[in-house]
Scaffold this motif. Structure first.
Motif, short mmCIF file in Angstrom:
data_model
loop_
_atom_site.label_atom_id
_atom_site.label_comp_id
_atom_site.label_asym_id
_atom_site.label_seq_id
_atom_site.Cartn_x
_atom_site.Cartn_y
_atom_site.Cartn_z
N ARG A 20 0.83 -1.21 0.00
CA ARG A 20 0.00 0.00 0.00
C ARG A 20 0.87 1.26 0.00
N TRP A 133 -13.64 -2.40 2.29
CA TRP A 133 -13.99 -1.25 1.44
C TRP A 133 -14.94 -0.30 2.17
N GLU A 138 -10.33 0.84 1.01
CA GLU A 138 -9.36 0.12 0.20
C GLU A 138 -9.23 -1.30 0.73
N ASP A 179 -6.33 -5.51 -4.70
CA ASP A 179 -7.29 -4.69 -5.42
C ASP A 179 -8.18 -5.60 -6.25
#
Length: 579
Positions: A20, A133, A138, A179
């Motif tokens: 990240r 999320w 994220e 992701d």
């Protein structure tokens, strides 16, 4: 000093934090990110055991609140891998992660050879991603999803999915963030079965793995783990004594308990056989490290066994030493157990040296009275004092709560002279010997008189009845599993008492002829036991190899010809067990 470092989420993996950071900084190359974080261009992106953590901790922004030690405990998998390791191994592993490279660390931990030793493709849970999320905006990689013993999500119980991030195909220097691309919704699940019972069992193991990761507990040496598992197996009723176990029943019950999930790890089992005999090795003396997955499976099995009734109570147990001031106080916290033919014997030892035993008969559920075994160091001075005070032999026996003959034996063993007298003379004060008194009581005279008036037995009838009893006892002994050798002593214990037949051999010709026909030689018993082992191994689908049969039957390489002969008869349909 770093100007920015991402917020660390609850349960996140250290690898995920670095990935990240690289994404947030928008650096064109991972090399630039690694140089900013560690001060070096090439750092291996280990998923489970990262290195150079102290270097990174020294570069964190002021007041960030994280140390290198906290990185290890809350972001890496080291607590999981070393949960069952000694303290010295834990310290060396932590030092390696703090200061340098971690290549080969699993080898030093002794678990690299295990095929499922580590995860090579990152895993995720789609329900967890949805929560991430909503709460964080994220995705990130969860630490408890990357454990080899977790095939389902500990939170939701659904099968984990394999992401597109393979640690064997991608560069070891490029961190990949979670992701939509690396965690596609249609990623393959680690298991296809959706049976609720299977998922429930796997979720229980996954939660146990997460607990181990978050709180590995105090370190123990290998000898301490050996005692821990021996005690658990013993309490489950699967041991003959504290050091001898019923390996066959243990393996059968273990397979039955984990019957729905063992197939999920083919590295553990080959059919019904434990690869490398890891389960028997874990309840023996620990000579090597075992994988945490093996520990978790064994502990889960022991935790779900109903403990057998404790025949001697929960303890502590009293000391029965008549010479000690603490007599009757419950000072004995542990005892040893061993098997004596058809019953078990508990040996209780106090710190004063006094030792006594109690017998437990499982078939009857009875517990015998305490029996003296040894006195310890308190006996000799007490014995000398009673002798100098002029106490008679019977008086000493009453004081020690022993039979006078036992007192004589103990005195002889300790080097105290014993004078045997035929009369009623008492020992003179100051003498250094014990006077042995021999008294013929009226009761003994009456017993001799009754014995003289007892009519003679009908020995032919006794002979026929004895022959029938021998045949019945031999037939019953042949049904025992595992097999026991049929000997004269064992037959006598089944029917009468030891020595009963030998004392009457001349009067029981038919019984003695029958006895010679049913008693087994050592070689006969070895063949029968080998045949039984072969039948059991064939029943459970185990490979019929001579070396395996020898080990299961307790034989050595000298008996290869015997086992090979029995195996050939079995495979040819010739061998039949005699019942």
């Amino acid at each position: 000093m770093l100007a920015y470092f991402p917020q660390i989420y609850q349960g996140e993996l250290f690898y995920s934090v670095l990935a990240r950071y690289h994404r947030h900084m928008g650096a064109p190359s991972p090399i630039q990110s690694m140089e900013a974080l560690f001060g070096r261009r090439l750092v291996t992106m280990s998923v489970d055991l990262p290195g150079y953590l102290q270097v990174l901790a020294d570069r964190l922004p002021v007041g960030f609140g994280w140390t290198a030690e906290r990185f290890i405990d809350e972001l890496t998998l080291l607590p999981y891998y070393t949960a069952f390791q000694p303290a010295s191994v834990r310290r060396r592993a932590r030092q390696t992660m703090l200061q340098g490279k971690t290549d080969g660390l699993l080898i030093r931990l002794g678990i690299a050879a295990f095929p499922a030793g580590r995860v090579t493709r990152l895993r995720f849970c789609s329900l967890c991603l949805k929560q991430m999320w909503e709460q964080c905006g994220e995705y990130y990689w969860r630490r408890d999803h990357q454990l080899p013993s977790a095939l389902v999500c500990p939170e939701h119980g659904c099968p984990l999915q394999a992401s597109a991030v393979s640690m064997t195909s991608l560069s070891r220097h490029i961190p990949v963030a979670a992701d939509d691309k690396s965690c596609p919704w249609n990623a393959p699940a680690l298991m296809l079965s959706s049976a609720s019972l299977v998922l429930s069992d796997l979720q229980r193991l996954a939660r146990a793995s997460r607990t181990l990761l978050e709180n590995p507990g105090q370190s123990r040496s290998r000898s301490e783990w050996t005692r821990h598992y021996r005690q658990g197996v013993h309490l489950a009723g699967l041991a003959y004594s504290v050091k001898r176990f019923d390996q066959q029943r243990l393996q059968e019950k273990f397979r039955e308990h984990h019957r729905d999930i063992l197939a999920r790890w083919p590295e553990l089992m080959a059919g019904l056989v434990f690869r490398g005999d890891w389960l028997p090795a874990m309840v023996r003396k620990h000579r090597k490290a075992f994988h945490p997955l093996q520990h978790i499976l064994l502990q889960d099995f022991i935790d779900h066994q109903s403990p057998t009734a404790k025949p001697f109570g929960a303890g502590p147990w009293p000391c029965l030493n008549p010479l000690a001031r603490h007599r009757g106080r419950e000072l004995i916290s542990t005892f040893e157990m061993h098997r004596n033919h058809s019953h078990q014997v508990g040996v209780f030892t106090c710190r004063c040296g006094y030792m006594y035993t109690r017998s437990y008969f499982p078939d009857r559920g009875d517990v015998g009275f305490p029996r003296f075994h040894s006195y310890g160091p308190m006996l000799l001075p007490a014995l000398r004092k009673m002798i100098s005070d002029g106490v008679s032999l019977r008086g000493i026996g009453h004081r020690l709560q022993l039979d006078p003959k036992t007192v004589v034996k103990l005195a002889t063993d300790l080097g105290v002279p014993v004078v045997r007298k035929g009369g009623l003379d008492r020992k003179q004060p100051g003498s250094s010997t014990i006077a042995f008194e021999r008294v013929i009581s009226p009761r003994m005279k009456n017993r001799k008189a009754r014995k003289a008036s007892t009519p003679l037995l009908d020995w032919p009838s006794v002979d026929r009845e004895t022959r029938h009893n021998i045949q019945s006892a031999a037939q019953r002994l042949r049904t025992f599993e595992p097999p026991v050798r049929i000997t004269v002593a064992r037959l006598e214990r089944q029917i009468w008492s030891r020595g009963w037949l030998s004392k009457r051999a001349s009067k029981l010709p038919a019984a003695m002829a029958c006895l010679s026909g049913v008693v087994e030689s050592v070689e006969q018993f070895q063949r029968r036991r080998a045949g039984w082992v072969i039948q059991q191994m064939d029943k459970f689908g185990e490979p019929l190899q001579v070396w395996r049969i020898l080990r299961r039957a307790g034989l050595t390489s000298r008996h290869e010809d015997v086992v090979a002969s029995v195996l050939a008869e079995f495979l040819g349909g010739v061998y039949r067990s005699v019942v």
